[in-house]
Design an enzyme around this catalytic site. Structure first.
Site, PDB file in Angstrom:
ATOM      1  N   CYS A   1       2.551   2.784  -8.925  1.00 22.91           N
ATOM      2  CA  CYS A   1       3.212   3.378  -7.748  1.00 22.91           C
ATOM      3  C   CYS A   1       4.417   4.260  -8.064  1.00 22.91           C
ATOM      4  O   CYS A   1       4.657   5.205  -7.329  1.00 22.91           O
ATOM      5  CB  CYS A   1       3.578   2.304  -6.728  1.00 22.91           C
ATOM      6  SG  CYS A   1       4.858   1.156  -7.199  1.00 22.91           S
ATOM      7  N   MET A   2       5.192   3.967  -9.101  1.00 23.23           N
ATOM      8  CA  MET A   2       6.411   4.758  -9.266  1.00 23.23           C
ATOM      9  C   MET A   2       6.658   5.267 -10.673  1.00 23.23           C
ATOM     10  O   MET A   2       7.709   5.838 -10.940  1.00 23.23           O
ATOM     11  CB  MET A   2       7.654   4.018  -8.756  1.00 23.23           C
ATOM     12  CG  MET A   2       7.792   2.533  -9.003  1.00 23.23           C
ATOM     13  SD  MET A   2       7.274   1.842 -10.560  1.00 23.23           S
ATOM     14  CE  MET A   2       8.420   2.441 -11.715  1.00 23.23           C
TER      15      MET A   2
ATOM     16  N   GLY B   1       7.576   1.714  -2.886  1.00 21.32           N
ATOM     17  CA  GLY B   1       6.703   0.952  -2.007  1.00 21.32           C
ATOM     18  C   GLY B   1       6.910  -0.544  -2.054  1.00 21.32           C
ATOM     19  O   GLY B   1       6.629  -1.247  -1.091  1.00 21.32           O
ATOM     20  N   GLN B   2       7.381  -1.072  -3.177  1.00 22.09           N
ATOM     21  CA  GLN B   2       7.504  -2.524  -3.307  1.00 22.09           C
ATOM     22  C   GLN B   2       8.975  -2.932  -3.237  1.00 22.09           C
ATOM     23  O   GLN B   2       9.867  -2.147  -3.569  1.00 22.09           O
ATOM     24  CB  GLN B   2       6.916  -2.984  -4.642  1.00 22.09           C
ATOM     25  CG  GLN B   2       5.426  -2.681  -4.751  1.00 22.09           C
ATOM     26  CD  GLN B   2       4.811  -3.376  -5.951  1.00 22.09           C
ATOM     27  OE1 GLN B   2       4.457  -4.538  -5.881  1.00 22.09           O
ATOM     28  NE2 GLN B   2       4.686  -2.671  -7.049  1.00 22.09           N
TER      29      GLN B   2
ATOM     30  N   LYS C   1       5.764  -5.192  10.476  1.00 24.67           N
ATOM     31  CA  LYS C   1       5.257  -6.105   9.434  1.00 24.67           C
ATOM     32  C   LYS C   1       6.225  -7.256   9.198  1.00 24.67           C
ATOM     33  O   LYS C   1       5.845  -8.410   9.109  1.00 24.67           O
ATOM     34  CB  LYS C   1       5.069  -5.343   8.109  1.00 24.67           C
ATOM     35  CG  LYS C   1       3.901  -4.407   8.078  1.00 24.67           C
ATOM     36  CD  LYS C   1       3.671  -3.842   6.705  1.00 24.67           C
ATOM     37  CE  LYS C   1       4.707  -2.838   6.268  1.00 24.67           C
ATOM     38  NZ  LYS C   1       4.692  -1.569   6.982  1.00 24.67           N
TER      39      LYS C   1
ATOM     40  N   MET D   1       4.009   8.313  -2.904  1.00 21.85           N
ATOM     41  CA  MET D   1       2.787   8.325  -3.722  1.00 21.85           C
ATOM     42  C   MET D   1       2.058   9.667  -3.735  1.00 21.85           C
ATOM     43  O   MET D   1       1.296   9.934  -4.646  1.00 21.85           O
ATOM     44  CB  MET D   1       1.827   7.226  -3.259  1.00 21.85           C
ATOM     45  CG  MET D   1       2.410   5.856  -3.328  1.00 21.85           C
ATOM     46  SD  MET D   1       3.222   5.542  -4.883  1.00 21.85           S
ATOM     47  CE  MET D   1       4.716   4.777  -4.338  1.00 21.85           C
TER      48      MET D   1
HETATM   49 FE1  SF4 Z   1       9.692  -2.684   7.313  1.00 21.88          FE
HETATM   50 FE2  SF4 Z   1      10.075  -2.071   4.742  1.00 21.88          FE
HETATM   51 FE3  SF4 Z   1      12.156  -2.642   6.271  1.00 21.88          FE
HETATM   52 FE4  SF4 Z   1      10.462  -4.571   5.588  1.00 21.88          FE
HETATM   53  S1  SF4 Z   1      11.789  -3.411   4.178  1.00 21.88           S
HETATM   54  S2  SF4 Z   1      11.314  -4.197   7.624  1.00 21.88           S
HETATM   55  S3  SF4 Z   1       8.509  -3.458   5.549  1.00 21.88           S
HETATM   56  S4  SF4 Z   1      10.796  -0.871   6.515  1.00 21.88           S
END
Ligand code: SF4
Length: 762
Positions: free
Chosen positions: A158-159, A365-366, A69, A328
């Site tokens: 989320c948390m 997650g964020q 990503k 989650m």
């Molecule tokens: Fe991948 Fe998360 Fe690292 Fe970004 S912070 S490179 S989305 S593992």
């Protein structure tokens, strides 16, 4: 798995996107925009554009690794779909306007609501993707300036249960360990976390640890055989919502077989149960009696995991050091706090905590849910750096620091996220500011909440591209992205990292910070915020950071030593960082003996190196909780016989507003899918590629089936990233929430499944 997580964590190779470009003007250190892993990155800047991203090999914890990503962030930043101009709704249509007209309208709507209906008629809904300074400023404006605690944000989704777990067990939020623990762990307990796809760089590091030492074992607990199960030595597949039984049963085996660490428990642990809504102390013996009901044989009948596997998991857990990771699968539950408590319980009983490789660690997650929203206290019940609105002394401290009139911050918590959108639907919230988040897609039980946003008196949304939320707004403001502004992200291991502005925002887009500052000035002029309350104090995020450091002074979060200059020069600092020569803290609550065990100034001076003191907990002892094993809010039944769970895929992130802007990521996972177990597929007459209708008591989707032995029989799994009406899975999910953390139960609701015709337009 189509793209293995191992391949997804890409070593610090140059981005192929930029292979044909000329020599770089410069590479600048920054931090990834996506998840809470917080990977260190370098951005290649040429002719005022970001042309490539690579891992930062000098980053101390992610060491040059990034995932797929991240590599495409330059394409997201320079997407042709970026919002460039403010828009206001006129005759039902969003039309371009000037900043002056847009902000005059926004300020007048907020000021009118406050004057006519009081401070609680307005609300702020923020994001774990805003910079820390932005969340802090919004919190300061609404709580100390306007005088409402209606301050929420998507981290509630989320948390919040992880926060509730840490606070109820240890007295303060945030993990005590760090990513360093991965290199020292002998056992990994991965529960309710698809680390391979959601935190790929950490998964890569776990795999590297496992490959380096054959004695290292992985226990995986997940009703869906996520890619992690492929490296698990012990894989447990409980009935969704019954993992509390499973963890009590593991604790039963730990106690029964004499694996409790009596010295550690005696010095550091107390036992509690809730009786008539009040916490009461109980003895270890009472706790042991409570666990007698959870023999592996009895637990098997309730949670669906064979007794022998429970025994094996418990026996491996005590072969420490043990590091637990979760996300989650535990948090998005109506008993999310309790599920968090039960992981902590096992670490506390065995003393597998506060030593290298031994820690319970909630992943985030964020990129800035931890530093930006949790730490700055930007939720309806909390205040910066471990303070709560319910405590008079905490309110007084913040009012004094902020220069607010005493008594401005209400003692009562504001509305939590679900109740805030319910109040919007009832017309009680008359003006809402939504920054850098997409609740029109991300809220569970989305249809009534979307209706609320559409019909509300006034909703302002700031974002980088059009979303399912901007289409409902009265005013849409174009946002600068992370690389177009300077500030701090705080990731899962308490590391605060500075990211600089490296390119200009497109068109007239500005940062959340600029919008908040402008709104504050106008509300001061309108007389609903004291004159000069914000405008006389801050010109840029550096100014805000200095006040934030001051707000943290002498708290358990103290980062007064994390000056802007240090953050610009160093690759982040893990708080506490109480002095400018302090190196940061790898393990909290432990007396330091070496850099890894340096827990700063708060461990008691009388402790020997390596000894623990939970200094933030009542009586300085962490709590082992006796929690009854409660199931989900909406279990499967005769009418809705399947359980739906939602989650993510490797290539996309949350509501897809960024990753769908990179054509390569969009193509890699172009459409939603519904995983159905082969046993259920046979009953339903479904084959991979067929359309399946997923219906709950709240809404329905029609999505292509993927028949695969991943979800348990009786369970379906759908990722949450797609915004088309047929795939918008949050129309189906439930907005019942944990009574403690107020986090909704995205992970479990009851549905019907049936073979269907293709939806219109498919
Ligand atoms: Fe991948 Fe998360 Fe690292 Fe970004 S912070 S490179 S989305 S593992």
């Amino acid at each position: 798995m189509k793209i293995s997580a191992a391949a997804a964590a890409v070593a610090a190779a140059q981005n192929p996107l930029s292979a044909a470009t000329a020599e770089p003007d410069r590479w600048v250190k920054s931090v990834c925009r996506f998840c809470g892993t917080g990977c260190g990155v370098q951005l290649r800047i040429q002719d005022g554009r970001m042309t490539a991203l690579r891992g930062d090999t000098e980053h101390p914890t992610t060491k040059g690794l990034v995932c797929a990503k991240s590599l495409f962030l330059p394409k997201v930043v320079h997407s042709p779909n970026r919002l460039k101009y403010p828009m206001v709704r006129k005759n039902g249509q969003l039309v371009r306007t000037s900043w002056e007209e847009a902000m005059t309208l926004v300020a007048s709507k907020f000021a009118d609501a406050i004057k006519s209906s009081g401070p609680d008629s307005v609300a702020y809904y923020g994001s774990g993707q805003a910079m820390s300074e932005e969340s802090y400023l919004a919190n300061r404006l609404f709580k100390g300036g306007i005088g409402t605690n209606n301050v929420e944000g998507n981290p509630r989704l989320c948390m919040a249960s992880a926060v509730g777990g840490y606070v109820s067990t240890f007295g303060k939020d945030e993990p005590m360990g760090s990513y360093d623990d991965i290199d020292h762990a002998n056992t990994f307990f991965l529960i309710g976390s698809n680390t391979a796809e959601c935190h790929p760089v950490l998964f890569d590091r776990i795999m590297a640890r496992k490959q380096s030492d054959r004695s290292v074992k992985v226990i995986c607990v997940d009703p869906r055989k996520s890619p992690i199960s492929t490296i698990a030595d012990i894989y447990l597949q409980p009935i969704p919502g019954m993992d509390l039984v499973l963890m009590h049963s593991m604790a039963h085996v730990i106690v029964r077989d004499g694996h409790v660490d009596p010295d550690f428990v005696e010095k550091n642990v107390q036992f509690k149960a809730m009786v008539d809504d009040a916490a009461q102390n109980v003895t270890f013996e009472e706790y042991a009696r409570f666990l007698e009901d959870f023999s592996p044989e009895k637990a098997e009948k309730l949670c669906g995991v064979p007794a022998a596997q429970i025994e094996a998991a418990a026996k491996q857990f005590v072969e420490g050091p043990t590091t637990s990771f979760w996300t989650m699968g535990l948090n998005q539950r109506i008993r999310g706090v309790w599920a968090n408590n039960l992981v902590h319980n096992m670490h506390l009983l065995t003393g597998m905590i506060g030593k290298p490789g031994a820690t319970p660690f909630s992943l985030t997650g964020q990129p800035n849910a931890c530093g930006g929203v949790r730490d700055t206290g930007s939720l309806c019940h909390i205040l910066p750096y471990g303070r709560v609105v319910a405590k008079e002394e905490h309110r007084a401290e913040m009012e004094a620091l902020w220069g607010a009139k005493p008594g401005t911050i209400p003692a009562k918590p504001g509305l939590n996220t679900i109740e805030m959108f319910n109040a919007l639907g009832r017309g009680e919230i008359k003006a809402m500011l939504i920054l850098t988040t997409n609740p029109g897609q991300s809220l569970p039980n989305a249809l009534p909440h979307r209706k609320a946003m559409k019909e509300a008196p006034f909703v302002v949304v700031l974002d980088i591209v059009p979303t399912l939320t901007t289409e409902l707004a009265d005013v849409v403001l174009p946002a600068a992205m992370w690389a177009e502004k300077s500030g701090v992200f705080g990731m899962s291991e308490r590391r605060y990292q500075y990211h600089p502005k490296v390119v200009d925002a497109p068109g007239e887009a500005v940062s959340d910070f600029d919008v908040l500052l402008d709104l504050a000035r106008r509300l001061e002029a309108a007389g609903v915020v004291p004159a000069g309350y914000i405008s006389s104090k801050f010109e840029n995020t550096d100014d805000v950071w200095d006040e934030m450091r001051e707000a943290s002074r002498n708290t358990a979060y103290d980062f007064t030593g994390a000056t802007r200059e240090r953050l610009k020069a160093e690759r982040g600092l893990r708080w506490p960082v109480p002095t400018e020569d302090h190196p940061g803290t790898a393990i909290r609550f432990v007396k330091g003996a070496d850099p890894l065990l340096d827990s700063g100034p708060y461990a008691d001076d009388t402790l020997k190196p390596g000894e623990t003191k939970f200094y933030a907990a009542p009586d300085k002892k962490a709590v082992v909780w006796l929690r009854p094993p409660k199931g989900p809010a909406e279990p499967a039944d005769a009418e809705y016989p399947y359980v739906l769970s939602t989650g993510r895929v490797l290539e996309h992130w949350h509501t897809g507003t960024m990753t769908m802007e990179a054509p390569e990521l969009k193509r890699a996972q172009a459409r939603a899918f519904c995983e159905v177990n082969p046993v259920d597929a046979k009953t339903l007459g479904l084959r991979t590629g067929d359309w399946v209708r997923i219906t709950s008591r709240r809404g329905e989707c029609v999505i292509r089936a993927r028949v695969v032995d991943m979800p348990r029989p009786g369970m379906a799994f759908v990722p949450m990233h797609w915004a088309d009406d047929a795939s918008l899975i949050n129309k189906v999910t439930i907005d019942a929430y944990d009574p403690g953390s107020k986090q909704p139960e995205f992970k479990i609701c009851a549905v019907k499944l049936a073979k269907a015709e293709a939806p219109e337009g498919a």
